[in-house]
Design a protein around this motif. Structure first.
Motif, mmCIF file in Angstrom:
data_model
loop_
_atom_site.group_PDB
_atom_site.id
_atom_site.type_symbol
_atom_site.label_atom_id
_atom_site.label_comp_id
_atom_site.label_asym_id
_atom_site.label_seq_id
_atom_site.Cartn_x
_atom_site.Cartn_y
_atom_site.Cartn_z
ATOM 1 N N UNK A 311 0.794 -1.315 -0.025
ATOM 2 C CA UNK A 311 0.079 0.051 -0.128
ATOM 3 C C UNK A 311 0.897 1.259 -0.144
ATOM 4 N N UNK A 312 0.819 1.993 -1.158
ATOM 5 C CA UNK A 312 1.706 3.503 -1.157
ATOM 6 C C UNK A 312 0.899 4.364 -0.777
ATOM 7 N N UNK A 313 1.505 5.038 0.296
ATOM 8 C CA UNK A 313 0.824 6.349 0.759
ATOM 9 C C UNK A 313 1.793 7.587 0.120
ATOM 10 N N UNK A 314 0.762 8.666 -0.230
ATOM 11 C CA UNK A 314 1.026 9.812 -0.631
ATOM 12 C C UNK A 314 0.590 10.825 0.172
ATOM 13 N N UNK A 315 1.357 11.800 0.872
ATOM 14 C CA UNK A 315 1.105 12.776 1.570
ATOM 15 C C UNK A 315 1.083 14.151 0.571
ATOM 16 N N UNK A 316 -0.085 14.634 0.329
ATOM 17 C CA UNK A 316 -0.277 15.796 -0.495
ATOM 18 C C UNK A 316 -0.724 17.002 0.144
ATOM 19 N N UNK A 317 0.053 18.086 0.256
ATOM 20 C CA UNK A 317 -0.268 19.367 1.079
ATOM 21 C C UNK A 317 -0.445 20.599 0.150
ATOM 22 N N UNK A 318 -1.493 21.050 0.319
ATOM 23 C CA UNK A 318 -2.073 22.162 -0.417
ATOM 24 C C UNK A 318 -2.766 23.385 0.674
ATOM 25 N N UNK A 319 -2.961 24.522 0.007
ATOM 26 C CA UNK A 319 -3.488 25.405 0.646
ATOM 27 C C UNK A 319 -3.452 26.867 0.279
ATOM 28 N N UNK A 320 -4.120 27.753 0.836
ATOM 29 C CA UNK A 320 -3.853 29.093 0.584
ATOM 30 C C UNK A 320 -4.391 29.920 1.967
ATOM 31 N N UNK A 321 -3.904 31.293 1.985
ATOM 32 C CA UNK A 321 -4.036 32.042 3.099
ATOM 33 C C UNK A 321 -4.694 33.298 2.231
#
Length: 415
Positions: A311-321
């Motif tokens: 099981x491959x896990x990808x941590x994806x971070x996104x956002x805006x302020x």
């Protein structure tokens, strides 16, 4: 020709000034107010759709992720810990948890029969047709190696021997359901110089060791249970451990910096990244190979080949302020208020073209006045204006305003 030129200059050097005409019409008046109201409501909606007027935005988020997996599982008749089933071991934003593995031990360079079914043969001619092929476990030599019964055999390969046989069935590691993933994510919005972490620094070690992420009860817990993630995306544990798969853990930062920075916290979302291939026969699941090399006592290079399903896990971070900025907000406000004047243009189109009093409206709205007026004409205009004022004093208190429609009749006073 001279007359045309003179006429052109006469028309060019003119002055136009606004003339106010009061139209007392229920239908046109209602249309005017409704259009103005719609424009104002549109502007209010536009403001709310754009983060309540937040015009200064930062989408250039800077992020760092550290992960740590914990848990014990069993496959291939052995107990495996983190060092056995997590690849790579650095703890970055992308990692795999191995759920089953086919191991081919003590491989050395040489010649041996292929194990891939597409390289079965009965004579050398069958293998000569694929001479030099490198689509299997080695390079085909062109020789057919018959089995012990003297019937169907396998083409000979040159490469690492014995060849891997990945058709064997292995029991996957079901304990992965109870494994935990610790995620430490720090972000920064450079435009505002705001730095945040995905859990408060006030959380103590005891709480982190015991808590499991829950969006309602434990929204700041940085520890995620694999089984909870699978249930969140409606995935079967058996299917993903048998074939492998790819899971996305999305950390989304959406911050309104007009409020205290402590309200700037992440939201977590989970997705099955390989869902597009769930019905694929050739590319279903996720697997990879790696080898461990060593030398035998006589100095021969050897290796142990591993084919892992994971099981491959990808941590994806996104956002805006976002943060309120006065200048663009005022510009948009003035633009919206100016747009209210569109109601006047719309009503003029109706009055000049479709209203039953269009000719009267045109006569009152557009009037040509010569730049040279004689004294007698001035007197007549003055007298006429006095009469107009007396006649329309109930309809307008502005000598430059004409009123059309809905005028009340008045009987003359008794002499």
């Amino acid at each position: 020709m001279a007359h045309r030129v003179l006429h052109f200059f006469a028309d060019f050097f003119v002055y136009e000034t606004a003339k106010s005409v009061v139209v007392k019409s229920w239908s046109v008046g209602i249309i005017n107010r409704v259009v103005q109201l719609l424009i104002i409501l549109y502007f209010i909606g536009w403001v709310f759709m754009h983060e309540k007027g937040h015009q200064l935005r930062d989408t250039g988020i800077e992020s760092a992720v550290m992960t740590k997996v914990k848990g014990l599982g069993k496959f291939n008749n052995r107990v495996n810990d983190v060092a056995d089933y997590v690849v790579p071991s650095q703890g970055g934003s992308s990692f795999s948890i191995i759920t089953s593995m086919v191991i081919t031990a003590n491989q050395t360079q040489g010649r041996c029969p292929e194990t891939d079914p597409k390289f079965k043969c009965t004579t050398d001619d069958d293998c000569m047709a694929q001479l030099g092929s490198n689509l299997g476990n080695g390079i085909i030599t062109g020789t057919c190696l018959n089995n012990t019964s003297g019937t169907t055999g396998w083409c000979e390969i040159q490469g690492w021997c014995p060849a891997e046989d990945d058709n064997v069935t292995e029991n996957p590691m079901k304990e992965v359901e109870n494994f935990t993933i610790f995620i430490k994510n720090s972000i920064r919005f450079p435009m505002f110089n705001v730095t945040r972490g995905n859990f408060p620094s006030s959380l103590n070690q005891s709480y982190i060791q015991k808590c499991r992420y829950n969006p309602v009860d434990h929204p700041f817990c940085p520890v995620f249970k694999v089984g909870d993630i699978l249930r969140n995306i409606n995935q079967s544990l058996d299917s993903i451990t048998d074939k492998g798969g790819e899971i996305g853990i999305n950390i989304n930062w959406k911050c309104n910096l007009d409020y205290n920075v402590t309200y700037c916290n992440p939201n977590y979302f989970f997705t099955r990244l390989d869902a597009a291939f769930k019905n694929s026969v050739a590319a279903k699941g996720y697997n990879f190979r790696f080898a461990k090399y060593y030398q035998s006592e006589d100095g021969t290079e050897c290796r142990t080949l591993h084919k892992a399903k994971a099981i491959r896990f990808e941590i994806i971070v996104s956002g805006n302020a976002g943060k309120f900025n006065t200048v663009p907000f005022l510009i948009n406000l003035v633009t919206a208020l100016t747009s209210v004047g569109l109601a006047t243009v719309f009503c003029d189109i109706i009055l000049l073209n479709f209203h039953k009093g269009a000719d009267e409206y045109k006569a009152k709205k557009f009037e040509e006045v010569s730049g040279v007026v004689s004294e007698s004409a001035n007197n007549r205009l003055y007298e006429g204006s006095q009469m107009s004022i007396k006649a329309l004093e109930k309809s307008s208190n502005d000598s430059g305003t004409f009123s059309i429609g809905r005028q009340e009749s008045h009987s003359p006073p008794n002499q």
